[in-house]
Each structure stands twice: as structure tokens, then as C-alpha cells.
Scaffold this motif. Sequence first.
Motif, PDB file in Angstrom:
ATOM      1  N   ILE A   1       0.870  -0.938  -0.340  1.00  0.00           N
ATOM      2  CA  ILE A   1       0.002   0.077  -0.126  1.00  0.00           C
ATOM      3  C   ILE A   1       0.742   1.036  -0.373  1.00  0.00           C
ATOM      4  CG2 ILE A   1      -1.317   1.093   1.148  1.00  0.00           C
ATOM      5  CD1 ILE A   1      -2.298  -1.666   2.872  1.00  0.00           C
TER       6      ILE A   1
ATOM      7  N   ASP B   1      -6.656   5.361  18.664  1.00  0.00           N
ATOM      8  CA  ASP B   1      -6.578   4.341  17.287  1.00  0.00           C
ATOM      9  C   ASP B   1      -6.099   4.552  16.012  1.00  0.00           C
ATOM     10  OD1 ASP B   1      -7.320   2.525  19.224  1.00  0.00           O
ATOM     11  OD2 ASP B   1      -8.864   2.089  19.468  1.00  0.00           O
ATOM     12  N   PHE B   2      -5.842   5.996  15.945  1.00  0.00           N
ATOM     13  CA  PHE B   2      -5.684   6.438  14.719  1.00  0.00           C
ATOM     14  C   PHE B   2      -4.231   5.905  14.022  1.00  0.00           C
ATOM     15  CE2 PHE B   2     -10.285   8.146  14.364  1.00  0.00           C
ATOM     16  CZ  PHE B   2      -9.902   8.174  13.000  1.00  0.00           C
TER      17      PHE B   2
ATOM     18  N   SER C   1      -3.365   3.006  15.118  1.00  0.00           N
ATOM     19  CA  SER C   1      -3.446   1.611  14.352  1.00  0.00           C
ATOM     20  C   SER C   1      -2.335   1.133  13.016  1.00  0.00           C
ATOM     21  CB  SER C   1      -4.308   0.587  15.033  1.00  0.00           C
ATOM     22  OG  SER C   1      -5.161   1.297  13.989  1.00  0.00           O
ATOM     23  N   MET C   2      -2.857   2.779  11.712  1.00  0.00           N
ATOM     24  CA  MET C   2      -2.249   1.994  10.481  1.00  0.00           C
ATOM     25  C   MET C   2      -1.734   3.133   9.670  1.00  0.00           C
ATOM     26  SD  MET C   2      -3.321  -1.481   8.769  1.00  0.00           S
ATOM     27  CE  MET C   2      -2.437  -2.433  10.329  1.00  0.00           C
TER      28      MET C   2
ATOM     29  N   ILE D   1      -2.337   4.949   4.270  1.00  0.00           N
ATOM     30  CA  ILE D   1      -4.123   4.207   4.164  1.00  0.00           C
ATOM     31  C   ILE D   1      -5.189   5.719   3.612  1.00  0.00           C
ATOM     32  CG2 ILE D   1      -3.661   2.053   4.688  1.00  0.00           C
ATOM     33  CD1 ILE D   1      -5.118   3.335   6.965  1.00  0.00           C
ATOM     34  N   TYR D   2      -4.677   6.730   4.335  1.00  0.00           N
ATOM     35  CA  TYR D   2      -5.343   7.384   4.246  1.00  0.00           C
ATOM     36  C   TYR D   2      -4.960   8.883   3.062  1.00  0.00           C
ATOM     37  CZ  TYR D   2      -6.101   6.670   9.025  1.00  0.00           C
ATOM     38  OH  TYR D   2      -6.999   5.432   9.863  1.00  0.00           O
TER      39      TYR D   2
ATOM     40  N   ILE E   1      -5.906  14.179   4.970  1.00  0.00           N
ATOM     41  CA  ILE E   1      -6.215  13.910   5.772  1.00  0.00           C
ATOM     42  C   ILE E   1      -5.017  13.882   6.559  1.00  0.00           C
ATOM     43  CG2 ILE E   1      -7.078  11.580   7.178  1.00  0.00           C
ATOM     44  CD1 ILE E   1      -9.152  11.146   5.912  1.00  0.00           C
TER      45      ILE E   1
END
Lengths: 274, 282
Positions: B73, B209-210, B212-213, B217-218, B222
Amino acid sequence: MSLHNPGWLQKYRRTLEMGLQTALEYRVNFAISLIGAIYPIIIQSFLWTAIYDASSETELYGYTYRQIIVYTFLAGLISRLVHTGFEYDIMDDVKNGKFSNFLVQPIGYFPYRLANFFGQKLPNMILILIILAVILLGLNTVWGISITLGRIVLFLLTLVLALVLNFIIFYAISAIAFWLVEIGFLFEGIRIVIILLSGGIFPLEVFGPRFVQITNLLPFKYTVSYPINVLNGRLSVGDIGTGMITQCVWIVLCMLLAAYLWRVGSRRYVAVGG
Amino acid sequence: MWPWGGRTMRTTAYEFAREIKKHLIIYGLFIRFSVMSQMEYRWNFIGNMAMETGYLCAKLSYVVVVYRSNVTINGFTPDAMLFFIGTFVMLTGGYAGLFMINNFRLRTTIRDGNLDLLMTKPVSLQFLVTMRQANLTLLGVDVIAGIIIVVIAWSRLGIAITLWTVGGYIALLMVSLVVSYSLFLLPNLLSFWLLNTSSIANITDSFWDFNSMPMVIYSGWIRLIGVFILPIFVLTNFPTLFVLDKMPTHYLIWAALLPILLLFLVRWVWLRGLRNYNSASS
């Protein structure tokens, strides 16, 4: 205590009303906890979008992109809906000797907790179902996903059974309070693993066929994953029927387990205080 | 030229060093006390471990998704994602173990007027209130698990172990700890003005939790907000990006500035809040 005695039903109706009042009193808390539930939905939606964009396949783990997004939204909401929380009250009752009240009063502890639980869940359920309806309507408008009325009715039926099943699972787990005094953290650990096993974080298929086989032997998937798959059309009518029967079987089995654990556990109960 | 004389500056520097030393000794005592009080309640300790292990399982489920999907990704391979998740687990332990419990207690301490007694102590009040407690179980489980994941990912990625990569990674982890301390303390400081801030704090806590990845991916805007306006993405992304050699220079500059800016901001809000504090007992 007789079934013909109107007082039998009335006291549990009152308990249900008490639960309802508690839920309405803490309505802002619940609304905020829903915001907390939205974060993982957003993160997972972005993750799935990135994964499907980067993948050459149109279907991953048997889910199309749209199906997995619908799953993500529903899993976030349904796992919040079936979430219990009364296990901490039970721990408190046993630890501080409040359980004694239920031993001397003409009220059963199990029906008291069940009525209170459903009373608390009622307004939450209505709110979540409204949000769900808005999401499904939005998905229908944007992606043209349509869900038949029959599936919605079946979904609601399986959802009620899922609520009962999850209640009984946690009622059985709560019996640990008779053996261990301070177990709030342990409950939290158990809860998060159960959410994972129920498909509340990711669809179970994501973890591979062996994992699915294991979860098929456990009751947890019938609390989140199964109702979702009823709604999103991944199950045939036959599978839905079998699933509902399995839900009922698990309810009976878990009730038997809970009854056994509570019978053995309550023998260890020592009333603390005056 | 300094506006103060050499001797005064030396005295100030000496006093500053002495204060830091004193606070470090006290912090060591706080940690020791926290360990002792946690070991006292054995089942609490085991339950705490069980809870954190449960949360760890949930975090590791993301690893499974990433590896089974086997996609890259925006330049992030599954191994790079694993590295990121390891860093996230480690930092979660750091934040939850060292700061979160104090943030929770801060709200009740202010509301119940319990700052009165603490104000009389001859140490920094902010230090006393925001760093007094530590949950070593959360810290231990997550940091150990995080290190294991990071080591596995590091070797799978075949990144050279040099002073630059390891030193830079550790330095940026420290930056992330300072940022997490400040960022999540700020909403709790509203307790000086508002009666009940638990709702606001619950929303901001879930914001963790933002991390956590990876932020790849955003979408671009953002990412921009998450790095520069509400710098939540700085926490886990910066140490990972540095080791993966994907860290642009402006991010490095921001990593150096942000903790200082946030610490000043927290200090300023703290002092302003303190002026607003009303004792409950008098």
C-alpha cells in the motif's frame, strides 16, 4: 412463585423499566461510546479501501469491496449493541455482599439481570437500528445495495437471539466472580478476545479456513458475524434457518453451563458486610 | 550576548540540573511505589496482563489482515506494516503505562479539589499530578511484545542496524512519547474550567487508535491534518518512516519542533488552568 401470579411478571417488568431509566439517564454516555465505535469503522474502511485498491483481485476472502465495507459498518455497530457490561455489576454484587439481597428477596438473580439488561438495551437498540437504517439507505442510494424486507425481519430476529446468547455467555463468565475477587481487567481481556472470535473486528474468513472451522465450533460468531451475514445476503435461506437453530442450541447449552457454574460458584459465596 | 552575567547563568544551569535530578529521583520512587502497589493485588496484576494480552490479540489481527492480503500500500509492504504495528504496540504500552492513568485521575483530582494538598509539596505540581502513577503491567506487556514485533520486522526488511537507524528510531520514539503526553493531557486540562470532561476525554482517548495503521492508507489532506494540525499521525508514523528511509526533511524538522511547542502549550494551559482552580475544602 407461580406463573399465574401477576406479581411474578410485574417485578421483572419493573426491573426492565429500571434498566430503561438507567439507559436514558446515561444517554449522552452511550452516544459518546458510539463515537468511540465510529473510529475503528473509519480506520478499517480506509484500510480495506487501500487493500482493495492495491489488489488485482475484485474479491478477497470471499468478500467484494462493497460487502466488506458493509460488514465493517455493521460489525462496529452490532458489537456495540450486544456489548454487555453487567458483569462488572455482578462482580461488585459478589465482592461487596450485595448478592445476599437477592438470596433473601423473592426475586431471581438471572431474570433480574436479564430484564435489566434488555431494559438498558432497548433505547440503545432503537438508536443503533436508526443509524443502521440510515447507513443502509445511504449505501442503497450510493451503491444501489438493496436489502429485502424479509432479510431485515430475519436479521432482527437473529439480532434478538444474538443479544440473548451474548447475555448468557457473559452471565456464565461472570460466575468467575465467586472464585476471584478483583476481575474487572480479566473481563475486559475476555471481552476483547470474544469480540475478535465473534467477527466484531474483521470478518472471520480473513483469518483463514482453519480459524473459521474453530469458530464454527464456538458460540461467539452467532453474536456478531452471523446476524451481519444474514443481512448482507451472504447466507441462503436454508443457512439462515440452520443458523437460527444453532443460535437456539447455543443459548440452551450456555444456559446449562451458566446454571452449573452459578450453582457451584454460589456455594463459595461469603456475604461481606452487615 | 546573554542578557545575564556568566555567573548567574551558571547558577541557573546548576539549579536547573539539580531540579531535574531531584525530579528523576522522585520519578524513580513513583515507579517503585507503582510496582509495589500492583504486586500487592496479585489477581489485579494477572487480570491486567490478561486484558493487555486481549488487546494485543486485537492489534495482531491487523497483522494477519496485512499479511494475508499480501499487497503493497503506497510503498508499504506487509513487512513494513508489521514494523509499523510493532511500533504502535510499543508506544501504546508507553502511553497507557506511563500517562493514561494519570490523565484519568487528573479529572477527579481537579474536580474534587484534591490539588490543595499536592500544591504544598516542594516539587513541580504538574509533574506530581501527571506522572505520579504508572501501570507497569501495561507497559511491560506492550513494550516487550512491541520490541519482539519490531525486531522480527526489522530483520525481515533487511535494514542495516547502524547508530543512525537505531539511534534515530529511539530518538523519534522519545519524541512520540513527549507528543503523546502533551496531546492527550490537553483535553483533560479542560477540567480546570468544566465540571465533567470525561466525555471529551473519552472521545480524544479513542483517537489513539488512528495510529494503529500507517497514514499512507489515508488521503493527502487527512495526512496533512494528522501531521500538522492535530498531530496524531506523528506518534507511530515518524519513527517507522525514519527507519524505512521514507522520512522527508520537513517531517524531521517538525519532529524536532513539535515536542517543544506542545510542552510549552501544555505548560501555558496548565498555568492558566491553575489560576482558575478553586479549592473545594475552603
